[in-house]
Design an enzyme around this catalytic site. Structure first.
Site, PDB file in Angstrom:
ATOM      1  N   CYS B 100       0.845  -1.191   0.000  1.00 12.86           N
ATOM      2  CA  CYS B 100       0.000   0.000   0.000  1.00 12.86           C
ATOM      3  C   CYS B 100       0.883   1.244   0.000  1.00 12.86           C
ATOM      4  O   CYS B 100       1.854   1.321   0.741  1.00 12.86           O
ATOM      5  CB  CYS B 100      -0.869  -0.018   1.249  1.00 12.86           C
ATOM      6  SG  CYS B 100      -1.869   1.453   1.469  1.00 12.86           S
ATOM      7  N   CYS B 104      -4.203   7.078  -1.670  1.00 11.23           N
ATOM      8  CA  CYS B 104      -5.525   7.151  -2.297  1.00 11.23           C
ATOM      9  C   CYS B 104      -6.619   7.441  -1.272  1.00 11.23           C
ATOM     10  O   CYS B 104      -7.692   7.896  -1.640  1.00 11.23           O
ATOM     11  CB  CYS B 104      -5.819   5.906  -3.116  1.00 11.23           C
ATOM     12  SG  CYS B 104      -6.082   4.440  -2.163  1.00 11.23           S
ATOM     13  N   THR B 191      -4.501   4.675   7.543  1.00 13.42           N
ATOM     14  CA  THR B 191      -3.459   4.396   6.558  1.00 13.42           C
ATOM     15  C   THR B 191      -2.641   5.643   6.256  1.00 13.42           C
ATOM     16  O   THR B 191      -3.200   6.679   5.890  1.00 13.42           O
ATOM     17  CB  THR B 191      -4.120   3.899   5.266  1.00 13.42           C
ATOM     18  OG1 THR B 191      -4.798   2.689   5.568  1.00 13.42           O
ATOM     19  CG2 THR B 191      -3.104   3.674   4.173  1.00 13.42           C
ATOM     20  N   GLU B 259      -0.719   1.418   9.328  1.00 17.10           N
ATOM     21  CA  GLU B 259      -1.903   2.000   9.955  1.00 17.10           C
ATOM     22  C   GLU B 259      -1.643   2.462  11.394  1.00 17.10           C
ATOM     23  O   GLU B 259      -0.827   1.878  12.111  1.00 17.10           O
ATOM     24  CB  GLU B 259      -3.059   0.985   9.939  1.00 17.10           C
ATOM     25  CG  GLU B 259      -3.788   0.931   8.620  1.00 17.10           C
ATOM     26  CD  GLU B 259      -3.015   0.252   7.501  1.00 17.10           C
ATOM     27  OE1 GLU B 259      -2.034  -0.452   7.807  1.00 17.10           O
ATOM     28  OE2 GLU B 259      -3.382   0.443   6.326  1.00 17.10           O
ATOM     29  N   HIS B 294     -13.116   4.380  -2.921  1.00 11.52           N
ATOM     30  CA  HIS B 294     -12.060   3.596  -2.292  1.00 11.52           C
ATOM     31  C   HIS B 294     -12.165   2.122  -2.685  1.00 11.52           C
ATOM     32  O   HIS B 294     -11.161   1.453  -2.904  1.00 11.52           O
ATOM     33  CB  HIS B 294     -12.150   3.769  -0.775  1.00 11.52           C
ATOM     34  CG  HIS B 294     -10.839   3.597  -0.081  1.00 11.52           C
ATOM     35  ND1 HIS B 294      -9.664   4.122  -0.571  1.00 11.52           N
ATOM     36  CD2 HIS B 294     -10.485   2.934   1.060  1.00 11.52           C
ATOM     37  CE1 HIS B 294      -8.660   3.797   0.235  1.00 11.52           C
ATOM     38  NE2 HIS B 294      -9.138   3.070   1.227  1.00 11.52           N
ATOM     39  N   TYR B 298      -9.344  -0.809  -4.919  1.00  7.67           N
ATOM     40  CA  TYR B 298      -8.780  -2.087  -4.468  1.00  7.67           C
ATOM     41  C   TYR B 298      -8.543  -3.080  -5.601  1.00  7.67           C
ATOM     42  O   TYR B 298      -7.713  -3.975  -5.477  1.00  7.67           O
ATOM     43  CB  TYR B 298      -9.679  -2.702  -3.387  1.00  7.67           C
ATOM     44  CG  TYR B 298      -9.280  -2.250  -2.009  1.00  7.67           C
ATOM     45  CD1 TYR B 298      -9.408  -0.922  -1.644  1.00  7.67           C
ATOM     46  CD2 TYR B 298      -8.736  -3.132  -1.083  1.00  7.67           C
ATOM     47  CE1 TYR B 298      -9.019  -0.490  -0.382  1.00  7.67           C
ATOM     48  CE2 TYR B 298      -8.342  -2.712   0.172  1.00  7.67           C
ATOM     49  CZ  TYR B 298      -8.484  -1.387   0.517  1.00  7.67           C
ATOM     50  OH  TYR B 298      -8.087  -0.965   1.759  1.00  7.67           O
ATOM     51  N   CYS B 301      -4.745  -1.413  -6.956  1.00 10.01           N
ATOM     52  CA  CYS B 301      -3.499  -1.577  -6.197  1.00 10.01           C
ATOM     53  C   CYS B 301      -3.249  -3.047  -5.872  1.00 10.01           C
ATOM     54  O   CYS B 301      -2.132  -3.532  -5.982  1.00 10.01           O
ATOM     55  CB  CYS B 301      -3.523  -0.729  -4.928  1.00 10.01           C
ATOM     56  SG  CYS B 301      -4.853  -1.124  -3.790  1.00 10.01           S
ATOM     57  N   GLU B 445      -5.838  -6.556   5.642  1.00 11.27           N
ATOM     58  CA  GLU B 445      -6.113  -5.249   5.060  1.00 11.27           C
ATOM     59  C   GLU B 445      -7.033  -5.380   3.845  1.00 11.27           C
ATOM     60  O   GLU B 445      -7.934  -4.572   3.645  1.00 11.27           O
ATOM     61  CB  GLU B 445      -4.773  -4.588   4.674  1.00 11.27           C
ATOM     62  CG  GLU B 445      -4.848  -3.090   4.527  1.00 11.27           C
ATOM     63  CD  GLU B 445      -5.288  -2.696   3.140  1.00 11.27           C
ATOM     64  OE1 GLU B 445      -5.806  -1.587   2.985  1.00 11.27           O
ATOM     65  OE2 GLU B 445      -5.130  -3.511   2.214  1.00 11.27           O
TER      66      GLU B 445
END
Lengths: 493, 493, 493, 493
Positions: B100, B104, B191, B259, B294, B298, B301, B445
């Site tokens: 990550c 974003c 994050t 995180e 969001h 996913y 990424c 995650e």
């Protein structure tokens, strides 16, 4: 059964002197070193249950060799009941340790070698069976822990043992002396190796005629000269090295089996501890029987682990106030369902067990393979469901140092609390337990222990009796059984 | 775009002074501390690509506010092409960091707030939109990193914000002053928080009328007085703390997003940085737009990560000599297939995007939810396949200390070698990469980031337009559309 | 676009005289015969939508050859928008017919042949492209239905075309005349064949140099001398033969595409209708482009069907009083989720489309293959969920004769009723619709249409760019890119 | 055991005179009518095996009531061995008929009623158990076939029996006379009803106190006055009505169980055939025991069917020349794997069986539910794999009329041939077998027979002993067992 309790077992380990390395350092006392001690405690549970009124019937058996009461982990299965009791014992141990307790590898090695040694003697007039019974009586009476050592490094997997650039990629005899055999090579992923008393060495696969030196079975103490062990890293193992009680996730017991490399640098095994030496045609049966027994076990011990995991997420849903969510109940149901599906195969392959010529009982091999194959799928899915139910804080939770910090402890306590009346610490502990049981090492072991998935598929196909099944279909449609496609019998020109 | 390179970004972080704790200690410099530095480097890649000829077109955009060239991570999507370019950018970044890169979350927060602020003003005559544009111009021109702060602790989840025993379980305004608002509460799983410049605070869910104080949106610097962060533990994080280059698995970059908890202990936000204050009816749209954007990401990424993982196991099969196995090829095929299935939804929800009243483009929400839902399944399955292909040594591999040990290094080198010509170290490195990318934290995650699986299912059901679908079926069978079951209109007695 | 309505289309079919057999009898009028009429009506919907205000934009296009308004089913895709509109058109048609409307096979054949003919000419200086444009203009202006004829019988699949004992197992040229070519062989599973105007003949696979005679592409009318069709059986087709309105399940429209065998017994095709003749190296691209376009479509038309099925079970849950069951909602959610996952890939492979040298647009082939691969899984799962939700009466429901019987009609009405206010007949109709859409034929088509699952897997592996992925992994771990295993370049001794 | 052979069984049916309708017409002789005869022949196989040397040990048992040799289908299980033999018998019958042989429903009804009647008497001093033993002795000695009649129509499923607008949606006593009870209502999906001798009537669910009239168990002959049956339609049933030997797919035996509606229009049952009458608290145990036994069976008979299906596709791969494809072998492996997974649970729930107070043995209910739950998933997946392996011609194959046609027979023979030496007819026959076993009706039955999937999930959750599992997790983390969340015990204010 000389060693009667977990404490006696641990005491006995101190008398041994195996050469064990971990993170580049030698481990002096496996019962105290933080990396190995949790694994020792898991194995100790197999000793403890034998003295526990509630579980004695499962945890012990009567030796068919001596009539003595022995640990079931040293017993040769004499009937279906033995096979089923073993399964139940493994589930209980999985429930009580939440991890691998390591001792079934030796048990399966004992059962495979026992029956095969008998058959080699039948064919070749050798005396392996008597040698083995003598050794086994010693193991039973002393109640020793045995590591069944099978998996070789294999080097370049596109080549067999005899074609490896480095002949040591499979353990082999490098010298035959009058009084014994000298071996070289290594065994990988050796569960319980560092806290066993004895090694039972077996070949890793069926060997062909060219690989006679690789068809070797024998027993030796873990501290025999030339034996070196290297203890593997595990996910988050440093937390354990630092004795972080909460963050370790399972402070008393290990992650999986505490696997180690065992390297044999020209190690001598005396003749009376050699149980196969060059009889290549028996390597296949030996490996297959070991594998079948071992695959059967995975639907037992892993279901014990899943019981813990199911309990953990259920408790967490209570703490978080989500017990009434229909999707929560549905996912818990699915966890139980998958767990009991696995258990079904362990029970079934035992219930369908049958005797070998030696009298030792084998599980049904088809169902044992099916069992393990499902473990390689369902354990991941159960873990996935557990992670889903637990929530994202599994990955972002502050450490116990933060919980105990003067600066930020109050924030951790406040913002990781759940329903009233349950301390934040309890929620954190359960989160760490779930973290430890669903991440990395724990699942890799379910995938590859007792053979990688493809190994089971090959056996399932091979044992599927497709000729019979084709016949069933043909009969229903009135197609002659004997018909032959030209594909099978090509015409000569 | 003031910050132009990764180095400038890192330099800029040193000028901030956020209060960050990790394992009970305060972190002084996030760019150097071994726990946070890898995450800083991942985020720095978002800066680096903007200066990279090959990727500039993806990594930058032209601001519709100023006409300046800006980082795409600060851009308000103006059309479908913007949405698609963002997806491609995220996949590239996933491929280059294997993790990550955090930025974003702020981007999605910016896009959601932009469109909703516009609509609040339309309805209530407020000036949130102007305030937001001003703040956004600052972010764009400076090229700052923003953490989108949404997820509240939630305490007892059977109760809403207003019914919690502890009112701080959701962030809320505790005081309204003339010049701004004082807030209290915390955000979890933040994050990129520790290496961001700014926090964009948003509510975690749709709020009802009773929860006006919880309907608060605003921006503040990470080192505003009263802000404390606690950096979470990750699987095997100690290896990173000790800078174990090989065993870390991904030495340069972090596991997931680094995180942290952000606690707000009576933090003041000035009025011109407040973008919603009590307009509860707009909390739902804000949350939903943020979530949809969001969720769309996913499938981008994570497919970048899966590309890395697929490459890693393919390489490992070369090293191990198993490339020709049909099951090996089949499993690699499946990994690619699942990966591209995810990518499909990211591309599709972007291609089907459409403008909001503000002009900012939204993704198709159904397809975005479908995307994330599949991530919660397929990432685990891809990891499972990777673990299968990699082999059991993933769980039992000795440490790099052993590799480098005078005592046992020769054994590790010998017995973990593969085909000739490839150093054992390479095999070990790739194994550690796979270990790091398949165990624990990485998968948690994927499960919970951008909303837990059930959150997507609720939206998929809600947006499924079942009335229309029922009509389709009825028409095909000649059943009247208007018919009403008594179930719907119960007779009165 | 001469044929403007469904009625005109049907009228045009009456003017043809193809030789069609079904259950051993010749069919005289496909628009009236109960076995074929429902398929004619499905295809007619493609004509009807072109005149429908609501759908005209999707159902028509502007010919890049003539500038005329044409059916999109005769159009060569000129850009991404064309590709996406086609996808949306197919979903609408699936929703309106609940089945295959057959015409995309010809469309995909047109697009594949168009781009490949162009490239053959480029390389060999032939004039296939001009011939093809002439024929295509005719098809567009007349608005004819074309069956794309690709799948050969293949005989013994362990052998290629040139090695078959019977050379006719693949269609091939048996004679080259001055004015054209004579062909022999057959095509199986020909969707829409019996109600098409023209056949577009294409090879079934990439051909090698030994199979020049098999590299033949051409067009011919369905009633050309020597052409014989045999219409296949479908599940429960007799119900349709007897015009059982309810029990048929979908009385107006067919099950799948009304597939037929087309046998060519020495059929002549004139030269100006030949578009490839012996250029074997172009057979691969032709087949692959056709397949990719066709695979893209499956995530569109099948999602239309799934919309119907989802509506049907939702309605049934209303009738049965089970709408509030959480598991009911969850299963409906899953049906929608799987459906939209498929749709994602259809949209995505279109959005990522790009031009061929001829200007015709191709879909992204990786995503198109992924799309179809998922169809072979998800359609079964959606059907399984529908069967779960519908209930066991799907398999045990009495016939409509019983419903209408004086003797037992009252019992059927009484005991198959649901909530008050909805006639039993409605419940039975929907049950029959679900039965028709989930059993047998419908699902087989999803499995094998546009290529069996393994065909897609081969392409997914091939296009996975594993070299690039390996590089990504190596970079992250600092492993040199250029290193070579001895496996790859064995040392010479 | 009066009826000793299949022929005697069929002869005995001719002496009965049940009122059966099919497609609106009364069936006069179920042994000859093409719709029912195949089902009669399936059931006859249960009689035939009892006289077959090879299977006698499985197919018969010794009555614990009389000591006579009886059919196992009328036996009360006395031990684990009985339970396991039953499972093996069912698998053999599935293999030999490729379908449902119907008789286990009555068997399960007998076992459930036997044990519950005993317990009612224990509690209430009634004499149901004696009545039942008398009736059962008659059934055993005559060797009659009994249909276990449980599933009620249920009408509006949001309401229980007592709240239905139509009280007859569940079977109930409408009059109590001195000498017996008059009942009204219907039972749906009655497997084997039309070719049984007796009906064993049972309630469909646990009844509450308001539904005393619905708590009725009794036995009656199939031709008792007031009993009417309506035989359900099945997929492609017309092919059977026309006696199409090939296209039927399984010409000798039926699709599933030949399910029928049984309507009871004020039917009298004499007192000595009543085994429960108003004891509502025993309805739950009765239903649950019946269900558990029945669910256990599905992993046996269905695995017999899967054996046939696996054989069919394996044969087809030989005919088509594809046996060497690695994906072909892998899919066959998967079919076997799923099949044996199901079988595991059937064996396991039997091996873990235990006695009820009456002495009759029950299966382990958790594992029996798990078994059936997997059937609802795996049978579809096995069918999907079979369809994949068989190929698309499953959906497009011409009829046997075409095969035999003078006009087109030569084309069918030529173009549906496979490898040399196997007649096209054989390929077609096997295709039709696969079609019949994978489409529609066959799978619906696997889904809903013995209870729909959700019914099993409810039981799996209920029997999961979550309290124990929570305890296991707590012990591992040192969390006190007794702690109570406020959620459970809310404080009073």
């Amino acid at each position: 059964m000389k060693l009667k309790t977990g404490a006696e077992y641990m005491e006995s380990l101190k008398k041994l002197n195996p050469k064990i390395y971990y993170k580049g350092q030698r481990i002096k006392d496996v019962t105290r070193h933080p990396a190995t001690a949790p694994h020792v405690r898991s194995a100790a549970m197999t000793y403890a249950l034998a003295s526990d009124e509630e579980y004695r019937d499962l945890a012990t058996a009567t030796s068919h060799l001596t009539g003595h009461t022995i640990s079931r982990f040293t017993h040769v299965h004499q009937n279906v009941e033995d096979l089923i009791k073993k399964i139940k014992l493994l589930r209980v141990l999985g429930q009580k340790t939440g991890t691998c307790f390591q001792r079934c590898v030796g048990l399966d090695g004992i059962n495979a070698t026992y029956s095969v040694a008998y058959e080699i003697d039948e064919k070749f007039g050798t005396d392996y069976f008597e040698r083995f019974k003598k050794w086994l009586t010693y193991i039973q009476d002393e109640n020793l822990m045995v590591v069944g050592a099978m998996t070789d490094p294999k080097g370049d997997r596109s080549k067999g043992p005899a074609d490896q650039p480095d002949p040591d990629q499979y353990v082999h005899a490098v010298e035959h002396r009058k009084d014994g055999v000298v071996i070289r090579g290594a065994k990988l992923h050796m569960t319980g190796a560092v806290n066993s008393h004895e090694i039972l060495l077996m070949p890793t696969a069926a060997m062909d005629e060219r690989s006679k030196d690789y068809a070797i079975v024998g027993a030796l103490p873990v501290d025999a000269p030339g034996v070196t062990m290297i203890f593997g890293r595990q996910a988050s193992d440093d937390r354990r090295d630092r004795k972080e009680r909460i963050d370790t996730g399972k402070p008393s017991f290990g992650a999986v089996g505490g696997e180690a490399v065992i390297a044999f640098e020209d190690v001598f095994i005396p003749s009376d501890r050699i149980f196969m030496d060059g009889e290549t045609e028996f390597t296949g049966p030996l490996v297959y029987r070991f594998a079948a027994h071992h695959r059967a076990n995975y639907g037992a011990c892993k279901t014990g682990l899943m019981d813990v995991l199911t309990g953990a997420v259920t408790y967490l849903s209570q703490v978080q106030g989500t017990t009434k969510g229909s999707h929560v109940r549905d996912k818990i149901t699915e966890m139980i369902h998958l767990c009991e599906t696995l258990y079904s195969s362990s029970i079934a392959c035992s219930a369908e067990g049958c005797p070998t010529p030696s009298g030792a009982y084998m599980v049904d091999t088809m169902l044992a393979n099916v069992c393990k194959q499902n473990v390689t799928r369902f354990h991941f899915e159960v873990a996935r469901l557990a992670v889903d139910l637990a929530g994202g804080f599994l990955a972002t939770l502050p450490s116990q140092y933060d919980l105990e910090s003067e600066d930020v402890g109050h924030l951790v306590k406040k913002y990781f609390s759940g329903v009233e009346g349950i301390p934040t610490e309890h929620r954190m502990k359960i989160a760490r337990l779930i973290e430890a049981m669903t991440g990395g090492t724990a699942l890799v072991e379910s995938m590859h222990g007792a053979g990688s998935p493809q190994a089971q598929r090959i056996m399932i196909f091979r044992e599927g009796d497709l000729e019979k099944k084709i016949k069933l279909a043909k009969v229903l449609m009135g197609i002659p059984i004997k018909e032959k496609a030209s594909q099978k019998k090509p015409k000569k020109s």
